[in-house]
Motif scaffolding. Structure first.
Motif, PDB file in Angstrom:
ATOM      1  N   LYS A   5      21.284  29.708  -7.389  1.00  0.00           N
ATOM      2  CA  LYS A   5      20.383  30.814  -7.691  1.00  0.00           C
ATOM      3  C   LYS A   5      18.984  30.316  -8.024  1.00  0.00           C
ATOM      4  N   LYS A  61      23.354  37.398 -14.151  1.00  0.00           N
ATOM      5  CA  LYS A  61      22.202  37.641 -13.287  1.00  0.00           C
ATOM      6  C   LYS A  61      21.034  38.192 -14.101  1.00  0.00           C
ATOM      7  N   LYS A 115      11.875  38.658  -7.485  1.00  0.00           N
ATOM      8  CA  LYS A 115      12.090  39.791  -6.566  1.00  0.00           C
ATOM      9  C   LYS A 115      13.443  39.680  -5.872  1.00  0.00           C
ATOM     10  N   SER A 116      13.751  38.488  -5.394  1.00  0.00           N
ATOM     11  CA  SER A 116      15.019  38.260  -4.697  1.00  0.00           C
ATOM     12  C   SER A 116      16.210  38.470  -5.636  1.00  0.00           C
ATOM     13  N   LYS A 118      16.425  40.312  -8.235  1.00  0.00           N
ATOM     14  CA  LYS A 118      16.568  41.703  -8.666  1.00  0.00           C
ATOM     15  C   LYS A 118      17.250  42.571  -7.610  1.00  0.00           C
ATOM     16  N   ARG A 119      17.302  42.099  -6.368  1.00  0.00           N
ATOM     17  CA  ARG A 119      17.934  42.889  -5.287  1.00  0.00           C
ATOM     18  C   ARG A 119      19.430  42.892  -5.384  1.00  0.00           C
TER      19      ARG A 119
END
Length: 119
Positions: A5, A61, A115-116, A118-119
């Motif tokens: 991650k 996450k 941004k990635s 949070k998807r």
């Protein structure tokens, strides 16, 4: 969370940036007799890598995103201190532009990661 991650590249870039910040702050204190702003720069500039390192082993996450957002806020603050040191002539144009480009690169990377994630 695990290291997939948080790419190793951002961990290494943030560590290299922290080393540059430590060296710059030492220079500012010793050569330019500037202890106040450099202390703020040292705090924010090294906090970036510390928060990214924490994110590598985030508990969830949401924790990962929170740590990366803190790192993003810290790198942005670091830009403020660098700009202030430049505008008050503690940093030459060359000194400023060299480290400012690294700061801007980290902003782009961290923004993309947040941004990635949070998807």
């Amino acid at each position: 969370m695990n290291n997939e991650k948080c790419p190793n590249a951002v961990v290494e870039k943030s560590k290299a940036f922290s080393v540059r910040i430590v060296n710059m702050c030492t220079f500012l204190r010793r050569e330019r007799d500037e202890p106040v702003l450099s202390k703020q720069l040292l705090r924010s500039g090294t906090s970036v890598g510390a928060n990214i390192s924490e994110a590598v082993y985030a508990q969830s996450k949401a924790d990962f995103v929170a740590k990366m957002q803190i790192a993003l806020k810290e790198i942005n603050e670091t830009g403020y201190w660098l700009d202030l040191l430049h505008k008050t002539d503690y940093l030459s144009d060359r000194e400023f532009l060299s480290i400012f480009s690294d700061q801007q690169e980290l902003i782009k990377i961290l923004t993309a990661i947040v941004k990635s994630a949070k998807r």
